[in-house]
Design a protein around this motif. Structure first.
Motif, PDB file in Angstrom:
ATOM      1  N   SER A   1       0.822  -1.217   0.000  1.00 26.15           N
ATOM      2  CA  SER A   1       0.000   0.000   0.000  1.00 26.15           C
ATOM      3  C   SER A   1       0.851   1.260   0.000  1.00 26.15           C
ATOM      4  CB  SER A   1      -0.953   0.006   1.206  1.00 26.15           C
ATOM      5  OG  SER A   1      -0.220  -0.087   2.406  1.00 26.15           O
ATOM      6  N   GLY A   2       2.168   1.099   0.138  1.00 28.66           N
ATOM      7  CA  GLY A   2       3.056   2.261   0.040  1.00 28.66           C
ATOM      8  C   GLY A   2       3.584   2.746   1.375  1.00 28.66           C
ATOM      9  N   LYS A   3       3.377   1.973   2.436  1.00 31.60           N
ATOM     10  CA  LYS A   3       3.802   2.428   3.773  1.00 31.60           C
ATOM     11  C   LYS A   3       5.299   2.768   3.797  1.00 31.60           C
ATOM     12  CE  LYS A   3       2.472  -1.418   5.918  1.00 31.60           C
ATOM     13  NZ  LYS A   3       1.979  -2.254   4.801  1.00 31.60           N
ATOM     14  N   GLY A   4       6.110   1.828   3.297  1.00 33.48           N
ATOM     15  CA  GLY A   4       7.560   2.027   3.318  1.00 33.48           C
ATOM     16  C   GLY A   4       7.995   3.177   2.422  1.00 33.48           C
ATOM     17  N   THR A   5       7.422   3.242   1.225  1.00 35.03           N
ATOM     18  CA  THR A   5       7.802   4.291   0.270  1.00 35.03           C
ATOM     19  C   THR A   5       7.470   5.669   0.831  1.00 35.03           C
ATOM     20  OG1 THR A   5       7.244   2.774  -1.517  1.00 35.03           O
ATOM     21  CG2 THR A   5       7.420   5.098  -2.110  1.00 35.03           C
ATOM     22  N   VAL A   6       6.261   5.806   1.357  1.00 40.03           N
ATOM     23  CA  VAL A   6       5.820   7.109   1.868  1.00 40.03           C
ATOM     24  C   VAL A   6       6.666   7.503   3.092  1.00 40.03           C
ATOM     25  CG1 VAL A   6       3.884   8.300   2.963  1.00 40.03           C
ATOM     26  CG2 VAL A   6       3.486   6.905   0.926  1.00 40.03           C
ATOM     27  N   ALA A   7       6.910   6.537   3.977  1.00 41.10           N
ATOM     28  CA  ALA A   7       7.696   6.841   5.179  1.00 41.10           C
ATOM     29  C   ALA A   7       9.109   7.265   4.800  1.00 41.10           C
ATOM     30  CB  ALA A   7       7.732   5.627   6.105  1.00 41.10           C
ATOM     31  N   GLU A   8       9.730   6.535   3.868  1.00 39.54           N
ATOM     32  CA  GLU A   8      11.103   6.864   3.462  1.00 39.54           C
ATOM     33  C   GLU A   8      11.181   8.281   2.893  1.00 39.54           C
ATOM     34  OE1 GLU A   8      14.261   5.370   3.573  1.00 39.54           O
ATOM     35  OE2 GLU A   8      13.253   4.135   5.067  1.00 39.54           O
ATOM     36  N   LYS A   9      10.141   8.693   2.154  1.00 36.00           N
ATOM     37  CA  LYS A   9      10.166  10.042   1.580  1.00 36.00           C
ATOM     38  C   LYS A   9       9.931  11.099   2.653  1.00 36.00           C
ATOM     39  CE  LYS A   9       9.048   9.013  -3.191  1.00 36.00           C
ATOM     40  NZ  LYS A   9       8.163   9.259  -4.335  1.00 36.00           N
ATOM     41  N   LEU A  10       9.036  10.799   3.599  1.00 38.29           N
ATOM     42  CA  LEU A  10       8.739  11.792   4.653  1.00 38.29           C
ATOM     43  C   LEU A  10       9.961  12.069   5.526  1.00 38.29           C
ATOM     44  CD1 LEU A  10       5.182  11.002   6.061  1.00 38.29           C
ATOM     45  CD2 LEU A  10       5.947  13.163   5.086  1.00 38.29           C
ATOM     46  N   ILE A  11      10.742  11.021   5.800  1.00 40.62           N
ATOM     47  CA  ILE A  11      11.877  11.243   6.710  1.00 40.62           C
ATOM     48  C   ILE A  11      12.987  12.069   6.044  1.00 40.62           C
ATOM     49  CG2 ILE A  11      11.446   9.218   8.165  1.00 40.62           C
ATOM     50  CD1 ILE A  11      13.798   7.828   6.760  1.00 40.62           C
ATOM     51  N   LYS A  12      12.878  12.241   4.719  1.00 36.96           N
ATOM     52  CA  LYS A  12      13.857  13.110   4.049  1.00 36.96           C
ATOM     53  C   LYS A  12      13.553  14.577   4.369  1.00 36.96           C
ATOM     54  CE  LYS A  12      15.578  10.212   0.453  1.00 36.96           C
ATOM     55  NZ  LYS A  12      14.757   9.263  -0.310  1.00 36.96           N
ATOM     56  N   ASP A  13      12.274  14.873   4.623  1.00 39.74           N
ATOM     57  CA  ASP A  13      11.864  16.263   4.855  1.00 39.74           C
ATOM     58  C   ASP A  13      11.810  16.644   6.326  1.00 39.74           C
ATOM     59  OD1 ASP A  13      11.545  16.493   2.163  1.00 39.74           O
ATOM     60  OD2 ASP A  13       9.385  16.101   2.187  1.00 39.74           O
ATOM     61  N   TYR A  14      11.661  15.663   7.188  1.00 42.74           N
ATOM     62  CA  TYR A  14      11.477  15.959   8.611  1.00 42.74           C
ATOM     63  C   TYR A  14      12.368  15.066   9.459  1.00 42.74           C
ATOM     64  CZ  TYR A  14       7.206  17.968   6.690  1.00 42.74           C
ATOM     65  OH  TYR A  14       6.311  18.687   5.939  1.00 42.74           O
ATOM     66  N   ASP A  15      12.575  15.523  10.697  1.00 43.27           N
ATOM     67  CA  ASP A  15      13.371  14.726  11.629  1.00 43.27           C
ATOM     68  C   ASP A  15      12.462  13.679  12.285  1.00 43.27           C
ATOM     69  OD1 ASP A  15      15.329  13.835  13.350  1.00 43.27           O
ATOM     70  OD2 ASP A  15      14.808  15.316  14.873  1.00 43.27           O
ATOM     71  N   ILE A  16      12.294  12.585  11.576  1.00 40.05           N
ATOM     72  CA  ILE A  16      11.386  11.533  12.056  1.00 40.05           C
ATOM     73  C   ILE A  16      12.152  10.211  12.032  1.00 40.05           C
ATOM     74  CG2 ILE A  16       9.224  10.297  11.654  1.00 40.05           C
ATOM     75  CD1 ILE A  16       8.262  12.635   9.957  1.00 40.05           C
ATOM     76  N   VAL A  17      11.924   9.384  13.047  1.00 43.95           N
ATOM     77  CA  VAL A  17      12.510   8.044  13.036  1.00 43.95           C
ATOM     78  C   VAL A  17      11.513   7.101  12.367  1.00 43.95           C
ATOM     79  CG1 VAL A  17      13.406   6.160  14.434  1.00 43.95           C
ATOM     80  CG2 VAL A  17      13.696   8.519  15.206  1.00 43.95           C
ATOM     81  N   HIS A  18      11.985   6.364  11.389  1.00 44.08           N
ATOM     82  CA  HIS A  18      11.126   5.403  10.677  1.00 44.08           C
ATOM     83  C   HIS A  18      11.463   3.995  11.154  1.00 44.08           C
ATOM     84  CE1 HIS A  18      10.432   3.217   6.566  1.00 44.08           C
ATOM     85  NE2 HIS A  18       9.476   2.931   7.421  1.00 44.08           N
ATOM     86  N   LEU A  19      10.503   3.352  11.803  1.00 41.57           N
ATOM     87  CA  LEU A  19      10.731   1.973  12.271  1.00 41.57           C
ATOM     88  C   LEU A  19       9.841   1.026  11.482  1.00 41.57           C
ATOM     89  CD1 LEU A  19      10.811   1.703  16.176  1.00 41.57           C
ATOM     90  CD2 LEU A  19      12.632   1.263  14.553  1.00 41.57           C
ATOM     91  N   SER A  20      10.449   0.188  10.676  1.00 32.70           N
ATOM     92  CA  SER A  20       9.679  -0.796   9.907  1.00 32.70           C
ATOM     93  C   SER A  20       9.993  -2.183  10.443  1.00 32.70           C
ATOM     94  CB  SER A  20      10.059  -0.690   8.423  1.00 32.70           C
ATOM     95  OG  SER A  20       9.875  -1.923   7.773  1.00 32.70           O
ATOM     96  N   THR A  21       8.985  -2.866  10.972  1.00 36.53           N
ATOM     97  CA  THR A  21       9.245  -4.206  11.515  1.00 36.53           C
ATOM     98  C   THR A  21       9.687  -5.159  10.404  1.00 36.53           C
ATOM     99  OG1 THR A  21       6.830  -4.359  11.560  1.00 36.53           O
ATOM    100  CG2 THR A  21       7.949  -4.294  13.675  1.00 36.53           C
ATOM    101  N   GLY A  22       9.079  -5.029   9.226  1.00 33.05           N
ATOM    102  CA  GLY A  22       9.481  -5.895   8.106  1.00 33.05           C
ATOM    103  C   GLY A  22      10.958  -5.707   7.794  1.00 33.05           C
ATOM    104  N   ALA A  23      11.405  -4.434   7.752  1.00 33.66           N
ATOM    105  CA  ALA A  23      12.821  -4.147   7.449  1.00 33.66           C
ATOM    106  C   ALA A  23      13.718  -4.693   8.553  1.00 33.66           C
ATOM    107  CB  ALA A  23      13.017  -2.645   7.276  1.00 33.66           C
ATOM    108  N   ILE A  24      13.271  -4.584   9.795  1.00 36.23           N
ATOM    109  CA  ILE A  24      14.072  -5.103  10.920  1.00 36.23           C
ATOM    110  C   ILE A  24      14.212  -6.627  10.783  1.00 36.23           C
ATOM    111  CG2 ILE A  24      14.128  -5.437  13.437  1.00 36.23           C
ATOM    112  CD1 ILE A  24      12.566  -2.731  13.623  1.00 36.23           C
ATOM    113  N   PHE A  25      13.121  -7.293  10.443  1.00 36.88           N
ATOM    114  CA  PHE A  25      13.185  -8.748  10.277  1.00 36.88           C
ATOM    115  C   PHE A  25      14.085  -9.132   9.103  1.00 36.88           C
ATOM    116  CE2 PHE A  25       8.764  -8.974  12.351  1.00 36.88           C
ATOM    117  CZ  PHE A  25       9.304  -9.245  13.596  1.00 36.88           C
TER     118      PHE A  25
END
Ligand code: AMP
Length: 213
Positions: A15-39
């Protein structure tokens, strides 16, 4: 500047969760935690839990809560209190959401809504750069050179669980376990529903209209 926001992304696989999160963290100081990526990182590093985790990922099933909850709590505890956080792919069932509730107050649950047909097409064509995590799609967002990352020229990889059989199971798991979270967060008055069948840049514009980071 970000404002200590606690955000979760809900939505089917693809649905785009990872794509949207990755783009948002480029603009803001946000920590992106993806359980799938961690696994997936655990699998790549051949970590202690890799065999166990792999048995769930390859079937498109959820990794048991006792592993996932502890892992997420530890990660969140290591993030400085005043930073904004996006949880991508967690919680994924009501028990995880109740667990999260005990130590993390969700400000926005962003539900990225998309049809199953688009999900299947998106996942089938998905390729990721292992170096910079940029996500491409051979149907919708192909790299300039086939199979090569535009940014750092790494060889793009396909996730092993992005195959037709596992995709079917992941969608079933989504409807059985994750979909009830839409009502869970609706009842908490923090659900934001957005069409995610459109370009990710448009989704981001819509998120920015709703949330001031
Ligand atoms: P994703 O990258 O979010 O599509 O996740 C890939 C896979 O990791 C899923 O199909 C599950 O097997 C596992 N996974 C990710 N997040 C969770 C979670 N919150 N709980 C259990 N398993 C998860």
């Amino acid at each position: 500047m970000s404002k200590n926001l606690k955000i979760i992304f809900l939505g089917a696989p693809g649905s785009g969760k990872g794509t949207v999160a990755e783009k948002l963290i480029k603009d803001y100081d946000i920590v992106h935690l993806s359980t799938g990526a961690i696994f997936r990182e655990e699998l790549t590093n051949n970590g202690l839990l890799s065999e166990k985790i792999n048995s769930y990922l390859e079937k498109g099933e959820l990794v048991p809560d006792e592993i996932t909850n502890e892992l997420v709590m530890n990660k969140i505890n290591n993030i400085h209190d005043n930073r904004s956080i996006i949880l991508d792919g967690y919680p994924r069932n009501v028990d995880q959401a109740k667990f999260l509730d005990t130590f993390f107050k969700v400000d926005y649950a962003i539900y990225l809504k998309i049809s199953d047909e688009v999900v299947i097409k998106r996942i089938a064509g998905r390729m990721t750069c292992p170096t910079c995590n940029k996500i491409y799609n051979e149907h919708f967002k192909a790299p300039k050179e086939s199979g090569i990352c535009d940014i750092d020229k790494s060889l793009l990889v396909k996730r092993s669980d992005d195959n037709p059989e596992t995709i079917k199971n992941r969608l079933k798991t989504y409807y059985d376990s994750t979909f009830p979270l839409i009502d869970f967060y609706k009842n908490k008055n923090c659900l934001v529903e957005l069409d995610s069948g459109i370009e990710s840049d448009e989704v981001i514009k819509n998120i920015k209209k709703l949330i001031s980071f």
